[in-house]
Design a protein around this motif. Structure first.
Motif, PDB file in Angstrom:
ATOM      1  N   GLU A 291       0.824  -1.210   0.000  1.00  0.00           N
ATOM      2  CA  GLU A 291       0.000   0.000   0.000  1.00  0.00           C
ATOM      3  C   GLU A 291       0.858   1.259   0.000  1.00  0.00           C
ATOM      4  OE1 GLU A 291      -3.174   2.171   2.937  1.00  0.00           O
ATOM      5  OE2 GLU A 291      -3.541   0.073   2.431  1.00  0.00           O
ATOM      6  N   GLY A 292       1.904   1.280   0.826  1.00  0.00           N
ATOM      7  CA  GLY A 292       2.767   2.453   0.867  1.00  0.00           C
ATOM      8  C   GLY A 292       3.427   2.716  -0.473  1.00  0.00           C
ATOM      9  N   LEU A 293       3.903   1.669  -1.132  1.00  0.00           N
ATOM     10  CA  LEU A 293       4.538   1.835  -2.446  1.00  0.00           C
ATOM     11  C   LEU A 293       3.532   2.288  -3.502  1.00  0.00           C
ATOM     12  CD1 LEU A 293       6.838  -1.321  -2.483  1.00  0.00           C
ATOM     13  CD2 LEU A 293       7.609   1.060  -2.580  1.00  0.00           C
ATOM     14  N   LEU A 294       2.364   1.660  -3.516  1.00  0.00           N
ATOM     15  CA  LEU A 294       1.340   2.040  -4.491  1.00  0.00           C
ATOM     16  C   LEU A 294       0.917   3.490  -4.313  1.00  0.00           C
ATOM     17  CD1 LEU A 294      -0.839  -1.198  -4.385  1.00  0.00           C
ATOM     18  CD2 LEU A 294       0.549  -0.438  -6.305  1.00  0.00           C
TER      19      LEU A 294
ATOM     20  N   GLU B 178       1.528   6.385  -7.069  1.00  0.00           N
ATOM     21  CA  GLU B 178       0.331   7.020  -7.621  1.00  0.00           C
ATOM     22  C   GLU B 178       0.367   8.538  -7.437  1.00  0.00           C
ATOM     23  OE1 GLU B 178      -4.556   6.841  -7.163  1.00  0.00           O
ATOM     24  OE2 GLU B 178      -3.293   5.319  -6.205  1.00  0.00           O
ATOM     25  N   LYS B 179       0.833   8.987  -6.263  1.00  0.00           N
ATOM     26  CA  LYS B 179       0.910  10.424  -6.014  1.00  0.00           C
ATOM     27  C   LYS B 179       1.931  11.111  -6.923  1.00  0.00           C
ATOM     28  CE  LYS B 179      -0.503  10.377  -1.132  1.00  0.00           C
ATOM     29  NZ  LYS B 179      -0.051  10.587   0.270  1.00  0.00           N
ATOM     30  N   LYS B 180       3.057  10.450  -7.137  1.00  0.00           N
ATOM     31  CA  LYS B 180       4.135  11.084  -7.909  1.00  0.00           C
ATOM     32  C   LYS B 180       3.930  10.984  -9.410  1.00  0.00           C
ATOM     33  CE  LYS B 180       8.424  10.958  -6.707  1.00  0.00           C
ATOM     34  NZ  LYS B 180       8.648  12.358  -6.281  1.00  0.00           N
ATOM     35  N   TYR B 181       3.398   9.848  -9.881  1.00  0.00           N
ATOM     36  CA  TYR B 181       3.352   9.623 -11.334  1.00  0.00           C
ATOM     37  C   TYR B 181       1.958   9.322 -11.876  1.00  0.00           C
ATOM     38  CZ  TYR B 181       8.204   8.831  -9.983  1.00  0.00           C
ATOM     39  OH  TYR B 181       9.454   8.957  -9.441  1.00  0.00           O
ATOM     40  N   GLY B 182       0.937   9.420 -11.027  1.00  0.00           N
ATOM     41  CA  GLY B 182      -0.413   9.108 -11.477  1.00  0.00           C
ATOM     42  C   GLY B 182      -0.903   9.993 -12.604  1.00  0.00           C
TER      43      GLY B 182
END
Length: 337
Positions: A52-55, A59-63
């Motif tokens: 979850e932390g990685l996802l 997602e925040k940086k490259y979504g």
């Protein structure tokens, strides 16, 4: 906790940033493959609680990037073995000095949502299984056969929509909540209609042990329903098979619901209403306990504005569920007096 294979597709220009994130996350098993059209593919083996932390980070940086894509897959087997991978992860944690962040002992929110969303959909298979479980439960109740009633619980697909409703309440997801409510109430309506018809056609003895026990509500029934709700949420978040937990949830819902239909169809209105009270209490307790369990396990939306909306939705839902439970409990106390 089981392992997961996480695959991430990113543009070539952010490859260095991704490597930094992976290293900071102490991922010990990962590799990079080149792809066409200026994209790179990262593959990494991580424990389920770390996903979850990685996802969320990716997602925040490259979504917002068009070429960005993530895939999370369950890992059946690997070499090096699972034990060796977990030992490497444990060693990397020991190297962290002053790190106070605690990993969640559950599957990722993304994986949880995907599993629950699928099980909340209203399908023809779901409706057929509800019809079959209602028929089998009715036969077991009429014949006073516990084994047949348990068989009905095994095939009743009630775990998914109830867990979905609790999760939707926790994260403030309107779409998931509407799907769960639609599936739940459709299932209830189908089971009631089937049992009502059987009660009208067949001879129903209200004094049968298995029927009579569903017309008397006790505090033990409330505790059972609360335990069922907690167990349902834990089974989904831990990623373990939830078949037996589904039976436990169905035990709290299908028999009293079928008893309600059978008694109403046979003209025993007052006893039928008492069975309906048991259905209502069980439904409220299961969802109330599910929401609290998700909250205690740290299930939250990704963004702060979603979190704010979710807090309001959860608060309103908890107030409503708690008020209905207290109201029904008061009615229960008065009826026992």
């Amino acid at each position: 906790m089981a392992l997961r294979l996480l695959e991430i597709v990113v543009p070539e220009e952010v490859t260095g940033e991704v490597l930094t994130i992976v290293e900071e996350a102490r991922v010990t098993n990962f590799w990079l493959t080149c792809s066409c059209e200026n994209r790179n593919i990262f593959k990494m083996i991580v424990t389920a609680e770390k996903t979850e932390g990685l996802l969320d980070t990716f997602e925040k940086k490259y979504g917002h990037l068009e070429d960005f894509h993530m895939v999370l897959l369950p890992l059946e087997a690997s070499y090096p073995s699972t034990k060796e991978i977990e030992e490497k992860e444990a060693e990397s944690k020991k190297e962290e000095v002053g790190e106070k962040k605690k990993e969640l002992l559950r599957v990722s929110r993304q994986e949880l949502y995907h599993d629950v969303f699928d099980s909340s959909k209203l399908t023809s298979t779901y409706m057929i299984m509800i019809v079959l479980s209602a028929i089998v439960a009715a036969i077991g109740l009429i014949k006073d056969n516990v084994a047949v009633i348990i068989g009905a619980m095994v095939i009743a697909p009630l775990l998914g929509p109830n867990v979905a409703l609790s999760l939707a309440t926790t994260i403030g997801d309107g779409v998931l909540g509407r799907n769960a409510l639609k599936t739940n109430f459709t299932g209830i309506a189908i089971a009631f209609t089937v049992s009502l018809g059987l009660g009208y056609v067949l001879v129903i003895d209200p004094g049968t042990k298995e029927i009579a026990s569903r017309t008397v509500v006790s505090y033990g029934d409330i505790i059972l329903a609360l335990a069922s709700g907690v167990a349902a949420a834990l089974s989904i978040t831990s990623g373990v098979p939830a078949v037996l937990i589904g039976v436990m949830v169905s035990v709290a819902l299908i028999p009293p619901l079928v008893v309600f239909g059978l008694l109403l169809g046979s003209g025993n209105v007052m006893l039928a209403l008492q069975a309906l009270e048991l259905v209502a209490i069980n439904m409220i307790c299961i969802n109330l306990a599910g929401v609290f369990t998700f909250l205690l396990q740290g299930v939250r939306p990704l963004n702060w504005w979603e979190t704010s909306k979710a807090k309001k939705a959860t608060l309103y839902a908890l107030i409503i569920w708690a008020f209905l439970l207290m109201l029904l409990t008061v009615l229960l106390m008065r009826s026992q007096q």
